[in-house]
Design a protein around this motif. Structure first.
Motif, PDB file in Angstrom:
ATOM      1  N   LEU A 131      31.413  -9.584  69.635  1.00 34.80           N
ATOM      2  CA  LEU A 131      30.230  -9.822  70.446  1.00 34.80           C
ATOM      3  C   LEU A 131      29.076  -8.958  69.943  1.00 34.80           C
ATOM      4  O   LEU A 131      29.269  -7.787  69.627  1.00 34.80           O
ATOM      5  CB  LEU A 131      30.499  -9.493  71.920  1.00 34.80           C
ATOM      6  N   THR A 132      27.895  -9.536  69.885  1.00 36.18           N
ATOM      7  CA  THR A 132      26.708  -8.803  69.470  1.00 36.18           C
ATOM      8  C   THR A 132      25.987  -8.255  70.695  1.00 36.18           C
ATOM      9  O   THR A 132      26.341  -8.571  71.847  1.00 36.18           O
ATOM     10  CB  THR A 132      25.751  -9.720  68.701  1.00 36.18           C
ATOM     11  N   GLU A 133      24.960  -7.464  70.443  1.00 33.88           N
ATOM     12  CA  GLU A 133      24.149  -6.934  71.541  1.00 33.88           C
ATOM     13  C   GLU A 133      23.544  -8.086  72.341  1.00 33.88           C
ATOM     14  O   GLU A 133      23.485  -8.044  73.571  1.00 33.88           O
ATOM     15  CB  GLU A 133      23.044  -6.044  70.982  1.00 33.88           C
ATOM     16  N   THR A 134      23.122  -9.125  71.630  1.00 34.65           N
ATOM     17  CA  THR A 134      22.519 -10.291  72.292  1.00 34.65           C
ATOM     18  C   THR A 134      23.539 -11.015  73.159  1.00 34.65           C
ATOM     19  O   THR A 134      23.222 -11.476  74.267  1.00 34.65           O
ATOM     20  CB  THR A 134      21.941 -11.266  71.246  1.00 34.65           C
ATOM     21  N   ASP A 135      24.779 -11.110  72.677  1.00 34.27           N
ATOM     22  CA  ASP A 135      25.837 -11.765  73.452  1.00 34.27           C
ATOM     23  C   ASP A 135      26.091 -11.034  74.764  1.00 34.27           C
ATOM     24  O   ASP A 135      26.178 -11.643  75.841  1.00 34.27           O
ATOM     25  CB  ASP A 135      27.139 -11.807  72.639  1.00 34.27           C
ATOM     26  N   VAL A 136      26.226  -9.717  74.669  1.00 29.12           N
ATOM     27  CA  VAL A 136      26.501  -8.906  75.860  1.00 29.12           C
ATOM     28  C   VAL A 136      25.324  -8.994  76.833  1.00 29.12           C
ATOM     29  O   VAL A 136      25.510  -9.147  78.043  1.00 29.12           O
ATOM     30  CB  VAL A 136      26.762  -7.433  75.473  1.00 29.12           C
ATOM     31  N   ALA A 137      24.103  -8.915  76.305  1.00 29.89           N
ATOM     32  CA  ALA A 137      22.908  -8.991  77.150  1.00 29.89           C
ATOM     33  C   ALA A 137      22.845 -10.321  77.892  1.00 29.89           C
ATOM     34  O   ALA A 137      22.532 -10.366  79.095  1.00 29.89           O
ATOM     35  CB  ALA A 137      21.660  -8.799  76.298  1.00 29.89           C
ATOM     36  N   ALA A 138      23.146 -11.414  77.195  1.00 28.45           N
ATOM     37  CA  ALA A 138      23.108 -12.739  77.814  1.00 28.45           C
ATOM     38  C   ALA A 138      24.144 -12.862  78.920  1.00 28.45           C
ATOM     39  O   ALA A 138      23.884 -13.450  79.980  1.00 28.45           O
ATOM     40  CB  ALA A 138      23.328 -13.810  76.749  1.00 28.45           C
ATOM     41  N   HIS A 139      25.322 -12.309  78.692  1.00 27.75           N
ATOM     42  CA  HIS A 139      26.399 -12.390  79.682  1.00 27.75           C
ATOM     43  C   HIS A 139      26.043 -11.618  80.951  1.00 27.75           C
ATOM     44  O   HIS A 139      26.348 -12.066  82.060  1.00 27.75           O
ATOM     45  CB  HIS A 139      27.696 -11.836  79.090  1.00 27.75           C
ATOM     46  N   LEU A 140      25.370 -10.469  80.786  1.00 29.44           N
ATOM     47  CA  LEU A 140      25.051  -9.620  81.934  1.00 29.44           C
ATOM     48  C   LEU A 140      23.693  -9.909  82.534  1.00 29.44           C
ATOM     49  O   LEU A 140      23.360  -9.409  83.609  1.00 29.44           O
ATOM     50  CB  LEU A 140      25.123  -8.136  81.535  1.00 29.44           C
ATOM     51  N   GLY A 141      22.886 -10.719  81.826  1.00 29.30           N
ATOM     52  CA  GLY A 141      21.557 -11.015  82.330  1.00 29.30           C
ATOM     53  C   GLY A 141      20.582  -9.863  82.192  1.00 29.30           C
ATOM     54  O   GLY A 141      19.727  -9.652  83.061  1.00 29.30           O
ATOM     55  N   VAL A 142      20.710  -9.098  81.104  1.00 25.61           N
ATOM     56  CA  VAL A 142      19.800  -7.991  80.842  1.00 25.61           C
ATOM     57  C   VAL A 142      19.121  -8.203  79.494  1.00 25.61           C
ATOM     58  O   VAL A 142      19.477  -9.110  78.745  1.00 25.61           O
ATOM     59  CB  VAL A 142      20.534  -6.625  80.845  1.00 25.61           C
ATOM     60  N   ASP A 143      18.167  -7.345  79.185  1.00 27.59           N
ATOM     61  CA  ASP A 143      17.469  -7.423  77.907  1.00 27.59           C
ATOM     62  C   ASP A 143      18.346  -6.828  76.805  1.00 27.59           C
ATOM     63  O   ASP A 143      19.032  -5.824  77.032  1.00 27.59           O
ATOM     64  CB  ASP A 143      16.151  -6.634  78.009  1.00 27.59           C
ATOM     65  N   PRO A 144      18.358  -7.413  75.597  1.00 29.84           N
ATOM     66  CA  PRO A 144      19.135  -6.839  74.486  1.00 29.84           C
ATOM     67  C   PRO A 144      18.792  -5.376  74.215  1.00 29.84           C
ATOM     68  O   PRO A 144      19.661  -4.602  73.791  1.00 29.84           O
ATOM     69  CB  PRO A 144      18.755  -7.725  73.298  1.00 29.84           C
ATOM     70  N   LYS A 145      17.543  -4.983  74.493  1.00 24.56           N
ATOM     71  CA  LYS A 145      17.165  -3.585  74.289  1.00 24.56           C
ATOM     72  C   LYS A 145      17.924  -2.658  75.238  1.00 24.56           C
ATOM     73  O   LYS A 145      18.166  -1.497  74.924  1.00 24.56           O
ATOM     74  CB  LYS A 145      15.652  -3.419  74.475  1.00 24.56           C
ATOM     75  N   THR A 146      18.303  -3.208  76.387  1.00 27.44           N
ATOM     76  CA  THR A 146      19.083  -2.417  77.340  1.00 27.44           C
ATOM     77  C   THR A 146      20.457  -2.111  76.756  1.00 27.44           C
ATOM     78  O   THR A 146      20.957  -0.985  76.849  1.00 27.44           O
ATOM     79  CB  THR A 146      19.239  -3.180  78.663  1.00 27.44           C
ATOM     80  N   VAL A 147      21.064  -3.111  76.130  1.00 26.14           N
ATOM     81  CA  VAL A 147      22.370  -2.911  75.500  1.00 26.14           C
ATOM     82  C   VAL A 147      22.242  -1.915  74.343  1.00 26.14           C
ATOM     83  O   VAL A 147      23.121  -1.072  74.126  1.00 26.14           O
ATOM     84  CB  VAL A 147      22.957  -4.246  75.004  1.00 26.14           C
ATOM     85  N   GLN A 148      21.142  -1.976  73.624  1.00 23.68           N
ATOM     86  CA  GLN A 148      20.894  -1.024  72.546  1.00 23.68           C
ATOM     87  C   GLN A 148      20.851   0.404  73.087  1.00 23.68           C
ATOM     88  O   GLN A 148      21.379   1.335  72.457  1.00 23.68           O
ATOM     89  CB  GLN A 148      19.586  -1.352  71.830  1.00 23.68           C
ATOM     90  N   ARG A 149      20.232   0.572  74.260  1.00 26.40           N
ATOM     91  CA  ARG A 149      20.163   1.903  74.864  1.00 26.40           C
ATOM     92  C   ARG A 149      21.543   2.380  75.266  1.00 26.40           C
ATOM     93  O   ARG A 149      21.861   3.568  75.146  1.00 26.40           O
ATOM     94  CB  ARG A 149      19.218   1.899  76.072  1.00 26.40           C
ATOM     95  N   TRP A 150      22.393   1.459  75.751  1.00 28.48           N
ATOM     96  CA  TRP A 150      23.766   1.847  76.088  1.00 28.48           C
ATOM     97  C   TRP A 150      24.520   2.303  74.844  1.00 28.48           C
ATOM     98  O   TRP A 150      25.270   3.278  74.885  1.00 28.48           O
ATOM     99  CB  TRP A 150      24.496   0.674  76.742  1.00 28.48           C
ATOM    100  N   LEU A 151      24.311   1.585  73.758  1.00 32.78           N
ATOM    101  CA  LEU A 151      24.970   1.955  72.493  1.00 32.78           C
ATOM    102  C   LEU A 151      24.458   3.306  71.981  1.00 32.78           C
ATOM    103  O   LEU A 151      25.187   4.034  71.295  1.00 32.78           O
ATOM    104  CB  LEU A 151      24.739   0.873  71.445  1.00 32.78           C
ATOM    105  N   SER A 152      23.229   3.623  72.328  1.00 30.65           N
ATOM    106  CA  SER A 152      22.646   4.892  71.886  1.00 30.65           C
ATOM    107  C   SER A 152      23.098   6.063  72.753  1.00 30.65           C
ATOM    108  O   SER A 152      22.809   7.217  72.435  1.00 30.65           O
ATOM    109  CB  SER A 152      21.116   4.807  71.916  1.00 30.65           C
ATOM    110  N   GLY A 153      23.782   5.742  73.862  1.00 33.50           N
ATOM    111  CA  GLY A 153      24.309   6.818  74.696  1.00 33.50           C
ATOM    112  C   GLY A 153      23.865   6.811  76.138  1.00 33.50           C
ATOM    113  O   GLY A 153      24.380   7.588  76.947  1.00 33.50           O
ATOM    114  N   GLN A 154      22.907   5.950  76.496  1.00 30.65           N
ATOM    115  CA  GLN A 154      22.475   5.896  77.896  1.00 30.65           C
ATOM    116  C   GLN A 154      23.584   5.317  78.764  1.00 30.65           C
ATOM    117  O   GLN A 154      24.242   4.356  78.395  1.00 30.65           O
ATOM    118  CB  GLN A 154      21.214   5.045  78.028  1.00 30.65           C
ATOM    119  N   ARG A 155      23.768   5.894  79.925  1.00 31.34           N
ATOM    120  CA  ARG A 155      24.838   5.463  80.828  1.00 31.34           C
ATOM    121  C   ARG A 155      24.326   4.353  81.756  1.00 31.34           C
ATOM    122  O   ARG A 155      23.347   4.542  82.471  1.00 31.34           O
ATOM    123  CB  ARG A 155      25.317   6.654  81.664  1.00 31.34           C
ATOM    124  N   PRO A 156      24.967   3.180  81.757  1.00 33.96           N
ATOM    125  CA  PRO A 156      24.508   2.059  82.601  1.00 33.96           C
ATOM    126  C   PRO A 156      24.762   2.337  84.080  1.00 33.96           C
ATOM    127  O   PRO A 156      25.526   3.244  84.445  1.00 33.96           O
ATOM    128  CB  PRO A 156      25.364   0.881  82.121  1.00 33.96           C
TER     129      PRO A 156
END
Length: 243
Positions: A14-39
């Motif tokens: 799954l890509t960042e875009t895939d995860v974002a689409a599934h959760l209904g968030v912006d892909p940049k949000t998933v990028q922030r999670w990957l960078s260490g931000q806690r959802p």
């Protein structure tokens, strides 16, 4: 960097875009999670579900608090501009409400024009949450003056009229009330029983470019109460919009 999350996504192809689409968030949000931000918790659960792994494997609890620490005793978070507030913060503010939602603005068109936000407000109202929306009276001198101060003239009045048209269908739901006001706003207020987002009004700048302060009502009840009382004062003097 959250290496565990990146590895789990790769394993699931799954890509960042895939995860974002599934959760209904912006892909940049998933990028922030990957960078260490806690959802937020609901997003952690959803990601763990999607990737079929334990939440604790992606976000270990040891050595860190459940939520990000507050910025200060009074302000939980501060955003330099309203446009910097992530969409999921707005969604979480309203979706987590169990008792009340309050919106005090001149237009709030950025919310009114968002079909997803309208669905959340409708869903919450249907669940018994009281929803109160106070918009600027498009014909008032106060809205006219604010438009002049922002350098957009009559455009603000037009935005207020458009917002009213877009919010109006909510009046068909029990528990939703909309009023219009003719007061001078020094900030816009978005509140629930737990939190507030306060958008400062800066002379010469639109609200979208002005700072937003997030306040936790439990951690800073006195500061929160100042804005809540202001909301109630405007509400009391505002005119009811009929369905």
């Amino acid at each position: 960097m959250n290496a565990a999350l990146r590895k789990a996504m790769a394993a699931s192809r799954l890509t960042e875009t895939d995860v974002a689409a599934h959760l209904g968030v912006d892909p940049k949000t998933v990028q922030r999670w990957l960078s260490g931000q806690r959802p937020y918790p609901r997003h952690r659960w959803a990601v763990a579900d999607l990737l079929q792994v334990e939440e604790s494997a992606l976000w270990p609890e040891e050595g860190r608090p459940q939520e990000d620490p507050a910025l200060s005793e009074h302000a939980h978070r501060v955003y330099a501009h309203r446009w910097e507030v992530p969409r999921e913060v707005w969604r979480d503010l309203f979706a987590s409400a169990r008792q009340e939602i309050g919106i005090l603005v001149y237009s709030g068109l950025f919310l009114a024009d968002d079909a997803g936000m309208a669905e959340i407000l409708a869903e919450r109202a249907g669940a018994g949450v009281g929803v109160r929306i106070i918009l600027g009276d498009a014909q008032s001198r106060q809205v006219e003056q604010r438009g002049e101060a922002e350098g957009i003239g009559e455009a603000l009045a037009a935005r207020a009229r458009n917002a009213l048209l877009l919010f109006r269908p909510l009046l068909g739901i029990d528990g939703v009330e909309i009023r219009t006001h003719a007061t001078v706003l020094y900030n816009s207020v978005y509140l629930t029983e737990n939190r507030l987002l306060v958008n400062q009004h800066v002379h010469g700048f639109p609200a979208a470019k002005s700072p937003v302060v997030e306040i936790d009502r439990a951690r800073s009840p006195d500061m929160a109460e100042t804005y809540v009382r202001s909301f109630e004062l405007v509400w009391k003097g505002a005119k009811r919009v009929e369905p």
